[in-house]
Write a protein that holds these residues in place. Structure first.
Motif, PDB file in Angstrom:
ATOM      1  N   HIS A 506       0.979  -1.421   0.007  1.00  0.00           N
ATOM      2  CA  HIS A 506       0.292   0.040  -0.012  1.00  0.00           C
ATOM      3  C   HIS A 506       1.217   1.886   0.189  1.00  0.00           C
ATOM      4  CE1 HIS A 506       1.399  -0.297   4.118  1.00  0.00           C
ATOM      5  NE2 HIS A 506       0.942   1.132   4.351  1.00  0.00           N
ATOM      6  N   ASP A 508       1.551   4.714   1.914  1.00  0.00           N
ATOM      7  CA  ASP A 508       1.296   6.374   3.334  1.00  0.00           C
ATOM      8  C   ASP A 508       0.416   6.922   2.806  1.00  0.00           C
ATOM      9  OD1 ASP A 508       1.929   4.002   4.376  1.00  0.00           O
ATOM     10  OD2 ASP A 508       3.233   4.853   5.651  1.00  0.00           O
ATOM     11  N   HIS A 571       4.362   0.030  -0.486  1.00  0.00           N
ATOM     12  CA  HIS A 571       5.645  -0.802   0.977  1.00  0.00           C
ATOM     13  C   HIS A 571       4.221  -1.524   1.458  1.00  0.00           C
ATOM     14  CE1 HIS A 571       3.635   2.581   2.769  1.00  0.00           C
ATOM     15  NE2 HIS A 571       3.882   1.694   4.113  1.00  0.00           N
TER      16      HIS A 571
HETATM   17 FE   LIG Z   1       2.552   2.086   5.149  1.00  0.00          FE
END
Ligand SMILES: [Fe+2]
Ligand SMILES: O=C(O)CCC(=O)C(=O)O
Length: 610
Positions: A506, A508, A571
């Protein structure tokens, strides 16, 4: 077992701490059952002793003189009998209350009952009568004894010892966690069933058991299946040898410590069958057949129940059928393939223009989780580590231990960023706040399989003496950004991943304008624990894998200097294979850094600091 409470989302271990909580009621029920068994055993023992004493009782010498009249003889004899009888009665009552209800199924031919209800006025009891009663009582005792043995408390104690050891060291191993789950669901269920069959309502143990189940949120059958799913996934992702894994071996190569890890318990045929079944449900057909094969192979070395034997027979023919089908399939595919041109497989190259597809991304994540090295020595040789003071007086005496992990985008590690004491403090403080993790989706927030962990939030106290604020100050020094106030950065998110806990790939960023703070510019992630196996943070587009290490901090920018999102920072967190993983994350937002991190005119320029 009532299907009332679901402690775990089926399919996952939500958190290791939950599993540990289960050790308590498990131990409690065990102690109660044992206590019960012991007291029953004591009653039986004293009864046996009494009967021996009764037998040894020499009536003739008790009566003494032959000269006594017949009346007096019987009076004395009755006296002796009464004395002992009172005691016997008491013992028998105790035993009876434990073994049979008033509506005893055996009814009148229950010798104890006859004996007890003997008319007290009856005075002509001969020694032979008493002897025959004793024989009857003894055979009754044997019967009761046999019933107790069926509870198999002693075998149960052995498993319980493993559980106790587990609680001492924490439930760390996926096989042990699964076995604990099985014990609290299937095995208890079996024991309860057999107890109920024998003694209807007399077993207090059971009522209390039900009570505890509610109080402690006992797992249900679906949770056992969930534990099985975790084993299937872990075996598959880390590509472990099935038999070795079933026996509890996690080889050094996939650990973070370079030591083999072993479990306390081992899987048996019944478990392999369950794993096969769950693998079918997951659509892991090849794995399912492999688990089933293992079940069949293992069944030769084990004593099976009739039901298990029947299943194994069925499995043998299923496996044969499947394999002949697969063979046919293969030859068909081979013919098709040979017509196609060769050399179409693309090698992975981290470039900015060609982003990986989701499928490729997941594949890369898996490879990185397994520990494959995906970067060239040339690329890695450009990374450096150094002691870094960043011109800050705070770092004069104790510089940061900076380690570059990637350059474009820049990812760095700070070794020993927090002390063990600080990590323990954060974990302790966050524990009461933990709940099942959510992750953002189109409609808001969702609990799911994408993010399997427990999370909680810790606010910053903004007090220079507060231990949490001290950590924030250190983050501000290391990143040279503002992170203290609620319009500069988010609270600390603390997350705990249990066995099988993971976070799929995903990004951030995407908090388009969180509280007017702008997007998440930096992620400052601190590992609060070591993880014995698994649990790495991976960046599939960059071929980067970071192993958790207690006290180490990981920092990267999610955005370009222009504020544009950097897709290469996507990540994920690999599933925890052994142990428990704790992290805390502070997201530092974009707007408050306009002085510290001025934007650039070029859309594609990245930060290069520290
Ligand atoms: Fe993350
Ligand atoms: O647990 C990890 O290693 C990564 C966590 C993460 O990516 C996040 O919380 O956003």
């Amino acid at each position: 077992i009532g299907e009332t409470n679901y402690m775990f989302k089926s399919g996952v271990f939500a958190s290791i701490s939950n599993v540990e909580d289960l050790l308590h009621p498990e131990g409690e029920i065990m102690r109660r059952l044992e206590k019960y068994y012991m007291s029953a055993e004591n009653t039986l023992e004293s009864l046996k002793r009494y009967i021996e004493a009764w037998r040894a009782l020499d009536f003739e010498s008790l009566l003494g003189e032959d000269s006594l009249s017949k009346d007096r003889y019987y009076e004395r004899k009755r006296l002796g009998f009464r004395m002992k009888e009172g005691e016997l009665r008491l013992q028998l009552r105790k035993l009876q209350s434990k073994t049979a209800t008033s509506k005893n199924k055996r009814g009148d031919d229950f010798p104890l009952a006859n004996f007890l209800h003997q008319d007290e006025k009856e005075n002509e009891t001969s020694t032979e009568d008493i002897e025959s009663q004793i024989v009857k009582v003894q055979s009754e005792i044997q019967l009761v004894q046999a019933e107790y043995d069926k509870y198999d408390v002693k075998t149960h104690k052995k498993t319980s010892a493993a559980v106790t050891r587990m609680s001492a060291g924490g439930v760390q191993h996926p096989v042990d966690t699964y076995l604990l789950m099985k014990r609290l669901t299937k095995e208890w269920h079996d024991i309860e069933k057999s107890l109920l069959k024998l003694h209807n309502d007399t077993f207090k143990v059971l009522d209390d058991g039900d009570h505890d189940r509610e109080k402690y949120n006992f797992p249900v059958a679906a949770d056992l299946n969930g534990a099985a799913v975790a084993l299937i996934r872990l075996q598959d992702l880390y590509d472990l040898n099935m038999k070795e894994f079933g026996d509890g071996l996690i080889p050094a190569a996939v650990t973070n410590s370079n030591h083999d890890i072993r479990s306390l318990g081992k899987l048996r045929t019944w478990d392999y069958i369950l794993l096969g079944k769950e693998a079918v449900k997951l659509g892991y057909n090849k794995r399912a057949i492999q688990w089933f094969k293992l079940a069949v192979k293992n069944s030769d070395t084990e004593e099976l129940t009739d039901e298990e034997r029947e299943i194994i027979t069925g499995l043998r023919s299923t496996i044969l059928k499947y394999e002949s089908m697969a063979l046919e399939d293969k030859s068909k595919k081979k013919k098709k393939k040979s017509k196609k041109s060769k050399g179409n497989s693309k090698e992975y190259m981290p470039t900015e223009k060609v982003l990986l597809t989701y499928e490729e991304e997941a594949k890369m994540q898996n490879k990185l989780c397994r520990g494959e090295n995906l970067r060239s020595p040339d690329e890695e040789s450009r990374l450096v580590c150094r002691l870094e003071r960043l011109g800050s007086p705070f770092l004069l005496l104790m510089p940061l231990r900076l380690e570059e992990v990637a350059l474009q985008p820049r990812i760095v590690l700070f070794r020993d960023f927090l002390t063990t004491k600080q990590t323990k403090f954060l974990i302790k403080k966050a524990k009461p706040q933990l709940h099942e993790s959510t992750h953002g989706n189109m409609d808001g927030y969702d609990v799911s399989m994408i993010r399997v962990s427990m999370t909680g939030w810790l606010p910053d106290e903004l007090n220079p003496y507060d231990p949490i604020h001290k950590i924030t100050r250190k983050i501000e020094i290391a990143t040279q950004m503002h992170a203290s106030h609620s319009d500069e950065a988010e609270d600390y998110q603390v997350a705990n991943y249990g066995i099988g806990g993971l976070y799929d790939v995903h990004a951030d960023f995407g908090m388009t304008n969180f509280r007017g703070m702008g997007d998440r510019l930096g992620t400052f992630l601190i590992y609060l624990s070591d993880v014995t196996a698994g649990g790495a943070t991976v960046f599939p587009h960059l071929g980067v894998r970071v192993e958790p290490q207690l006290g180490t901090a990981l920092f990267w920018y999610n955005l370009y200097r222009s504020g544009k999102r950097d897709q290469l920072t996507r990540h994920g967190a690999c599933p925890v294979l052994h142990g428990s993983k704790w992290i805390t994350t502070k997201w530092i937002h974009y707007n408050a850094q306009f002085h510290k991190r001025p934007c650039s005119l070029s859309r594609d320029e990245r930060y290069n600091y520290p």
